[in-house]
Scaffold this active site. Sequence first.
Site, PDB file in Angstrom:
ATOM      1  N   ASP A 135    -140.548 -73.066 -21.010  1.00 12.39           N
ATOM      2  CA  ASP A 135    -140.867 -72.578 -22.354  1.00 12.39           C
ATOM      3  C   ASP A 135    -139.593 -72.147 -23.092  1.00 12.39           C
ATOM      4  O   ASP A 135    -138.551 -71.917 -22.474  1.00 12.39           O
ATOM      5  CB  ASP A 135    -141.838 -71.392 -22.205  1.00 12.39           C
ATOM      6  CG  ASP A 135    -142.735 -71.193 -23.407  1.00 12.39           C
ATOM      7  OD1 ASP A 135    -142.454 -71.791 -24.462  1.00 12.39           O
ATOM      8  OD2 ASP A 135    -143.714 -70.424 -23.303  1.00 12.39           O
TER       9      ASP A 135
ATOM     10  N   ASP B 282    -149.645 -74.422 -29.319  1.00 12.62           N
ATOM     11  CA  ASP B 282    -150.466 -73.323 -28.801  1.00 12.62           C
ATOM     12  C   ASP B 282    -151.855 -73.377 -29.415  1.00 12.62           C
ATOM     13  O   ASP B 282    -152.765 -72.683 -28.967  1.00 12.62           O
ATOM     14  CB  ASP B 282    -149.819 -71.973 -29.148  1.00 12.62           C
ATOM     15  CG  ASP B 282    -148.706 -71.629 -28.182  1.00 12.62           C
ATOM     16  OD1 ASP B 282    -148.515 -72.372 -27.201  1.00 12.62           O
ATOM     17  OD2 ASP B 282    -148.028 -70.607 -28.401  1.00 12.62           O
TER      18      ASP B 282
HETATM   19  C1  DGJ Z   1    -145.712 -69.752 -25.541  1.00 10.25           C
HETATM   20  C2  DGJ Z   1    -146.414 -70.930 -24.949  1.00 10.25           C
HETATM   21  O1  DGJ Z   1    -146.583 -71.924 -25.904  1.00 10.25           O
HETATM   22  C3  DGJ Z   1    -147.744 -70.469 -24.368  1.00 10.25           C
HETATM   23  O2  DGJ Z   1    -148.460 -71.554 -23.884  1.00 10.25           O
HETATM   24  C4  DGJ Z   1    -147.456 -69.479 -23.281  1.00 10.25           C
HETATM   25  O3  DGJ Z   1    -146.791 -70.098 -22.225  1.00 10.25           O
HETATM   26  C5  DGJ Z   1    -146.648 -68.328 -23.829  1.00 10.25           C
HETATM   27  N1  DGJ Z   1    -145.474 -68.781 -24.504  1.00 10.25           N
HETATM   28  C6  DGJ Z   1    -146.249 -67.375 -22.730  1.00 10.25           C
HETATM   29  O4  DGJ Z   1    -145.425 -66.388 -23.181  1.00 10.25           O
END
Ligand code: DGJ
Length: 777
Positions: free
Chosen positions: A474, A542
């Site tokens: 990430d 997300d």
């Molecule tokens: C952002 C990501 O896009 C989410 O899926 C998740 O992993 C969060 N970060 C966790 O902090």
Amino acid sequence: MIQANETTFRLDTANSTYLFRKTKYGHLEHIYYGTLLADFDDVDVLAQKRTIQVGSSVLYDESDSVYSLDSICLEWSDNGRGDYRQSPTELKMPDGSFVSDFIYVGYKIVENCVTMKTLPTAYGEAETLIVTLKDTTNELYVDLYYSVFAEANVITRRAVLRNETDVMITIRRMMSMALDLPDENFQMYTLDGGWIKEANIHKHPISYGIVTNSSTTGASSNRHNPAFLLAEANANEEYGNVYAFNLVYSGNHYSAVEKNERDYVRILMGINPHCFDWKLASKEQFETPECVMTYSNRGLNGMSHQFHNFINNNIVRGNWKKKERPILLNNWEAHFFDFNEHKLLQLAKQAKELGVELFVLDDGWFGERNTDKAGLGDYTVNTKKLPQGMKAFASKIKALGLDFGLWFEPEMVNSDSELYRAHPDYAVKLPSKQAVLGRNQFVLDLCQEEVRDYIVKQVGSILDEANISYVKWDMNRHIAEAFSTAIENQGEFYHRYIIGLYEVLERIFCPRPHILLESCSSGGNRFDLGMLCFSPQIWSSDDTDPIERLKIQAGLSYFYPLSTMGAHVSQSPHQQTLRDTPLATRFHVASFGCLGYELDLKYLSPEEKKDITEQIAFYKQYRNVFQYGKFSRMKTYKSNKVMWQCISEDRKTALTGLFQTLATAAESSDKLNVTGLEKGKYAVHTRPQRLYIERFGGLMKHVLPVELNPDGMILHVANRHYSLRDCIESYICSDNALRAGIPLCEQFIGTGYNEKIRMLGDFGSNLYIAEKINEED
Ligand code: DGJ
């Protein structure tokens, strides 16, 4: 195939020709990019005719009244010699001026692609033409690389600047490519957005002036994806000329499309010149990222098919190339930071029962990471959450029959972390200013070798300790205050960061090729070909609201194949939009991608569990078609419908999703259109799906023998254990009938209900399977 002599260069792919020539002064004149030409087609016939002087032009040579660089289609162009369009370069030359004039000195053709020292490139069977240009007065060279991927109908371009002078020069702009095309009333399509609304497609008419598509966030960004296309005025999904471009790069990118008064359209693509300033010492060279181009005369879908194949075959690499991706369950939206081993194992056990293959432990498992304010940088297991450590936990997941995946955010650090306390100097910030933070975190300075080594060691040791087969990498903030103590010239920061990132990814994952890497950047903030060279799939957004995903995944699908898109089923009402959508629609949208689930399974009703079990079994049966089939965006004549289709490689199976955004009253019937199937006889049927009775509230009295309180306990309990089957249609027909479109059963319009009525409503959907049957059957 590449055919070249000292004056003409012809690059043929299976269906396209790219043609340019050297002018009498040594500039490279672009002649043609389009449908494959015949062998006898002549360059003079195809070239623009220059038979009259253009008014107010600056002549390259006083004796030649029709040779002005401003009105020639060029492959590369310079500042200060009479071409007033945007130039691919801005170089501070040894004499202090910005004037350069690169002309032809020679070429060579090599088998395959040529790799770079600093950046990833496409790979695979190809031929590469390298044309060398030299400045007329300085020992400065530009090598133009053209790699021809014949089968894929893709040509890649990049440029390398070599400083053979004795002095250092400054690069303020160095594009990967420049290309001039005669205008076709182009429409430019770009993917724009932000967090949870990535990759929405936008059209911009190309009129006189300049349209740019760029990012300045330090990443390829969720604001403007590097990919874009130019479609001729009347092109649609099936017809018309389309030129598409993308960049194998994950940092600040820049593309400009400029139409001049001669109706030539200049296309530039490369690293963003914004805050860019690179010192190129004597005998050094500067590599630019590879630009990927394709042309199709079969409309937007034709172009997409070419890019999809190219990415699956020539960008994605390693053990996971063309391999079916596991169905995963990610614990993020179920728990956020609030979990312990018991909760995780309960979730994993339920996931296994439903048919999930991979359990992914997301953020929060390390250091003091109990909120997003602390812990980033400290990848030591939090033993309050996982008392026996990661190895033991991974074994427990394995023992359930699931593979195990783990989340990291290795490029970041919280100030409240052991790492920051020990090494505040690892963070990107200015010594003289109060830092600006994003999601409470700093970016780690990947320009520093020590920082890169730290990340490689930290992440690598966890990967080796536990049995990890998947990593989610990430990256949750944009870069600001670009400054590194490791470099003298801060104009190099952004690009050196990305070179550092690629080095780290390579050092961690090349020795561990079994790991499936899914990259993520708050969703799709770094969805690009550079990352796809390391991570075969990327978390698209997300936002898992299926109606939003119809836009996000469709946008991405113009340039990226479904095998690259992480797509999850999550809870409803949705966490970001509050939209309530049927479980079937959440699944149907996510199945056009790499399917996963991201919700707390303990709240599912027995009926929903059966539903998801069926979904997963169905997806497993057709996984290859969904992930690697030929994907098309189908035309619908109604604005409230979206239709997507995947055709299997043997062209005997088609999967079609028909999605309704908002219902309209008394709507006319819909058609199922399928194109691209092999000739023959097909059995078509609807994927059976459940209708949850609670959705119908008081309407249930029309179908039940007894009247029930729509808000009462009985209906609520019944809803958990009982559902209706939505209308199942099944037909036998030919591929031609499917191409023309077969009318479907009517949808509910308030005048009655029977088993041949499709119950769509707002956000409803159906998925149709068409399979070839043996003629004898
Ligand atoms: C952002 C990501 O896009 C989410 O899926 C998740 O992993 C969060 N970060 C966790 O902090």
